[in-house]
Design a protein around this motif. Structure first.
Motif, PDB file in Angstrom:
ATOM      1  N   LEU A  47      37.056  -2.843 -10.186  1.00 49.01           N
ATOM      2  CA  LEU A  47      36.972  -4.305 -10.145  1.00 49.01           C
ATOM      3  C   LEU A  47      36.716  -4.825  -8.728  1.00 49.01           C
ATOM      4  O   LEU A  47      36.128  -5.882  -8.559  1.00 49.01           O
ATOM      5  N   ALA A  48      37.177  -4.073  -7.734  1.00 54.62           N
ATOM      6  CA  ALA A  48      37.094  -4.547  -6.353  1.00 54.62           C
ATOM      7  C   ALA A  48      35.631  -4.680  -5.913  1.00 54.62           C
ATOM      8  O   ALA A  48      34.814  -3.797  -6.177  1.00 54.62           O
ATOM      9  N   PRO A  49      35.303  -5.802  -5.282  1.00 54.32           N
ATOM     10  CA  PRO A  49      33.946  -5.957  -4.764  1.00 54.32           C
ATOM     11  C   PRO A  49      33.724  -4.999  -3.593  1.00 54.32           C
ATOM     12  O   PRO A  49      34.547  -4.930  -2.678  1.00 54.32           O
ATOM     13  N   ARG A  50      32.670  -4.215  -3.684  1.00 53.57           N
ATOM     14  CA  ARG A  50      32.410  -3.227  -2.644  1.00 53.57           C
ATOM     15  C   ARG A  50      31.449  -3.772  -1.594  1.00 53.57           C
ATOM     16  O   ARG A  50      30.477  -4.443  -1.931  1.00 53.57           O
ATOM     17  N   ARG A  51      31.754  -3.446  -0.367  1.00 55.53           N
ATOM     18  CA  ARG A  51      30.803  -3.775   0.709  1.00 55.53           C
ATOM     19  C   ARG A  51      29.778  -2.648   0.796  1.00 55.53           C
ATOM     20  O   ARG A  51      30.153  -1.489   0.790  1.00 55.53           O
ATOM     21  N   ARG A  52      28.536  -3.006   0.868  1.00 55.79           N
ATOM     22  CA  ARG A  52      27.505  -1.968   0.964  1.00 55.79           C
ATOM     23  C   ARG A  52      27.402  -1.503   2.401  1.00 55.79           C
ATOM     24  O   ARG A  52      27.300  -2.297   3.308  1.00 55.79           O
TER      25      ARG A  52
END
Length: 54
Positions: A47-52
């Motif tokens: 669910l956590a938004p990932r940083r690219r």
């Protein structure tokens, strides 16, 4: 003397059985808790938004 040894042996065996049962129940609880934690961690990770990373 001999009777005392037999008695303590029986108590020891009973105690060992109880300890083994307690350890088994404890390990089962630990496995359940670990599985729950892993599942929660996986859900949070998904669910956590990932940083690219670039």
């Amino acid at each position: 003397m001999y009777g005392r040894v037999i008695g303590s042996g029986t108590v020891g065996a009973g105690g060992a059985t109880l300890a083994a049962t307690g350890l088994w129940l404890n390990s089962m609880a630990l496995i359940v808790a670990a599985t729950t934690l892993v599942a929660a961690g996986m859900a949070l990770y998904k669910l956590a938004p990932r940083r690219r990373r670039s």
